[in-house]
Design a protein around this motif. Sequence first.
Motif, mmCIF file in Angstrom:
data_model
loop_
_atom_site.group_PDB
_atom_site.id
_atom_site.type_symbol
_atom_site.label_atom_id
_atom_site.label_comp_id
_atom_site.label_asym_id
_atom_site.label_seq_id
_atom_site.Cartn_x
_atom_site.Cartn_y
_atom_site.Cartn_z
ATOM 1 N N PHE A 152 1.791 4.868 17.883
ATOM 2 C CA PHE A 152 2.709 3.758 18.168
ATOM 3 C C PHE A 152 3.994 3.877 17.370
ATOM 4 N N SER A 154 4.059 3.238 22.732
ATOM 5 C CA SER A 154 3.691 4.570 22.263
ATOM 6 C C SER A 154 4.916 5.406 21.902
ATOM 7 N N GLY A 160 0.700 -2.010 21.865
ATOM 8 C CA GLY A 160 1.741 -1.260 21.170
ATOM 9 C C GLY A 160 2.543 -0.388 22.119
ATOM 10 N N TYR A 194 3.327 -2.277 14.022
ATOM 11 C CA TYR A 194 3.185 -1.271 15.074
ATOM 12 C C TYR A 194 2.556 -1.822 16.349
ATOM 13 N N HIS A 195 2.060 -3.035 16.323
ATOM 14 C CA HIS A 195 1.485 -3.626 17.525
ATOM 15 C C HIS A 195 1.689 -5.130 17.478
ATOM 16 N N TYR A 243 0.374 10.151 25.931
ATOM 17 C CA TYR A 243 0.229 8.704 25.920
ATOM 18 C C TYR A 243 1.028 8.049 27.048
#
Length: 561
Positions: free
Chosen positions: A125, A362, A360, A158-159, A106
């Motif tokens: 994430f 990673s 997000g 997470y985002h 990622y």
Amino acid sequence: MSKKKLLTVALSVFLTASALAGCSGGNNNAPSNSSTNTNAAGEQQEDTSPVTFTYFNFQSRGKDVMANETTIGKMLEDQTGVNFKLEYLVGDPDTKSGVMIASGDYPDVIAPEAEIDKFLDAGAFIELDELIEEHGPNIKRVYGPYFEKFRQPDGKLYHLPYSPNQGYIGDPNINQGAFWIQRSVLKEFGYPKITTVDEYFDLITQYKEKYPQVDGKATIGFNIFAPSDSFYTLTNIPMHLAGYPNDGGVIVDMDTLEAKVYAATDIEKRWIKKLSEVNDQGLFDPESFVMNKDQFMAKVTSGRVLGYFAYNWQIGEATNNLKAAGIDEKRYAPLPIVFEEGIKDQYVDPPAFVSNRGVGISVKAKDPVRIIKYFDNLLKEENQILVQWGVKDDTYSVDENGRFFLTEEQKLNRDDNDFKLKYGFQYFEYGWPRYGSNSILADGNSYGVGNQPEVANMGYTDGDRKIMEIYDANTFAGMFAEPDERPWFPAWSIQLGQGSPEQIFGQRSTDLSQKYLPRMILAKPGEVDGIWEEYVAEFNKLDKATYEATMTAEVKKRAEQ
């Protein structure tokens, strides 16, 4: 993780528990620093030492570039020391996300767009709650009222989505969906008021009969931008014709809040049979299902297309090019077309929060603390002005009353795609933590440049004003009905886990639509009913009940929130 630099050889800076608390709990890639330095006086200072992170956006917004090669990116680097290697999607998003997830390779930051559920389910994430709590005062200011709307099932964030509105100002123009019609068609017949789908196609039919060719090529009555990755442009239309906004695959009852799938129902059948008739009359462009974006825009700008359906954000470059060409009659006007008189159109979106798009950090990120601080700095209002408006007296101006406006030169630059790329607007106006597009700045100016009344009015041509005057409106949005309040909107942003019964239903229903709808549209009218029955029989094998129950529950939950 790289150690933070020492400001003096004599002074050692040790990691503390509070620094570790700013990282994702249980993340093996947690940063080993707090992204601060201590000066000789013992004062904490932000770490602005140079660092470069990788960023991948699943939109195709421009060529790959180093952020500091743009004006905006360089200014943000000067503030933070952070630079990004910006990379954008080329090819199929499903293939790209699959390769990333399978390899676990990622970039530091990912803006996955429609692939977001795959990355969330893959654990791509890091959790952001503690990072935000320790390093994100501006993130909390902007996103705080919305946190509960995009927490995942485990209760964590997470985002960061793209659209938390700070106040609300409506869009004066139509940047969403509409039935568009070439202005020459309206002019030819004295600018009639048309509201129904039958009236719309009758007018196009009459014009095409009078003018079967344009510059030696056959006139195209109607087309849709509906290749496989944008097939929703076709399938969304029955929802709009029936008087609903873009809630995705469902229509929501305003009283009961029940979400019902409209695919394979009489609403969809009515539209598909109409389009089959249009095709039989030689008005429909069969390449609608195979054209790529460039080919579609080329047809629209050629002057041959009399009408089309698309979301204006899909093809804004084409409409800008037509405007720049200065041939007003070959430009298009948006119309709020519905099935029949008495239906209130709902093409204009109500205030919305889209929770299932965003950006997000990673699990492979080299230094999440520096990244979250960059995000937080980006959300300072002065930087939100920077990424939308640019620099005062350079890319925008301010009058004696503090109102933002554009000079003629500044407006020309904003319409120039090469300028937008070089300056950085194309890269930074979307795909990062940001205010919602309909936000209002603290001083009362619009966050979105195009929503500023002074800018919208400046952008109108004499032809625009004539259209609006004839149809008794001050803006193009004024030609459409006001949106009803829908606190759940948009339902298409409800997150469905990968592999869940609901997600499987969504994918299989899309597959059936792509298989059967073009067949019906391109078939002889007498064959449509038989294909329709086959389509419905296959559709009824799917678990629609579970999907509708879940969507209804989520709609009601959002309404309660």
